[in-house]
Motif scaffolding. Structure first.
Motif, PDB file in Angstrom:
ATOM      1  N   ASP A 289       0.296 -29.635  18.379  1.00  0.00           N
ATOM      2  CA  ASP A 289      -0.599 -30.790  18.505  1.00  0.00           C
ATOM      3  C   ASP A 289       0.175 -32.058  18.832  1.00  0.00           C
TER       4      ASP A 289
ATOM      5  N   LYS B  83       1.074 -31.913  22.449  1.00  0.00           N
ATOM      6  CA  LYS B  83      -0.096 -32.119  23.295  1.00  0.00           C
ATOM      7  C   LYS B  83      -0.447 -33.610  23.391  1.00  0.00           C
ATOM      8  N   ASN B  84      -0.240 -34.338  22.307  1.00  0.00           N
ATOM      9  CA  ASN B  84      -0.554 -35.764  22.272  1.00  0.00           C
ATOM     10  C   ASN B  84       0.642 -36.646  22.581  1.00  0.00           C
TER      11      ASN B  84
ATOM     12  N   ARG C  74       3.485 -37.081  21.037  1.00  0.00           N
ATOM     13  CA  ARG C  74       3.938 -37.790  19.846  1.00  0.00           C
ATOM     14  C   ARG C  74       5.406 -37.436  19.613  1.00  0.00           C
TER      15      ARG C  74
END
Length: 146
Positions: A128, A131-132, A134
């Motif tokens: 995640d 994907k973002n 970060r």
């Protein structure tokens, strides 16, 4: 999340390939910066004679590693100024591209490592975060919380 079936060797080979392609992209971007810089300098100015040799520090776009900034070469004409502005406008796009590649590679590596260690929640968190884009979460994550 219990239905993952990751082949770590396959991930490793894809990460290696992605790293090679990212290196090729870096070379191409540095060459682009160098060529644009040379084109801006070679385009000349709209000023006659020796007036074109007065440095103009106000106009300077991104410069490839090892290149002399345009402002140290002399006055830039309208074509050079346009190229410089173009590169300045594209710089955030290039940075976003680099960040996304780095996030994808770090996220895939961390998720695979967590999968190998059996920590599927940490693996999902790494996916995640990648994907973002970060990067801070990917760099700081220690994982292994079984």
């Amino acid at each position: 999340m219990t239905s993952w079936d990751i082949k770590p060797q396959g991930v490793q080979s894809q990460l290696k390939l992605t790293g090679e392609r990212a290196g090729d992209l870096e070379k191409a971007l540095n060459a682009l910066m160098g060529h644009m810089s040379e084109a801006a300098y070679a385009a000349g100015t709209a000023v006659p004679g020796s007036a074109a040799t007065v440095p103009n520090a106000a106009r300077q776009g991104p410069v490839a590693t090892g290149q002399v900034p345009l402002s140290h070469r002399g006055t830039m004409g309208p074509v050079g100024a346009a190229l410089s502005q173009y590169l300045e406008k594209r710089q955030p796009d290039v940075k976003a591209m680099v960040d996304r590649i780095q996030a994808a590679v770090l996220g895939a590596a961390k998720a695979t490592n967590e999968y190998i260690e059996g920590d599927l929640d940490a693996a999902k968190h790494a996916q995640d975060a990648a994907k973002n884009v970060r990067l801070d979460e990917l760099r700081d994550a220690t994982g292994g919380a079984k």
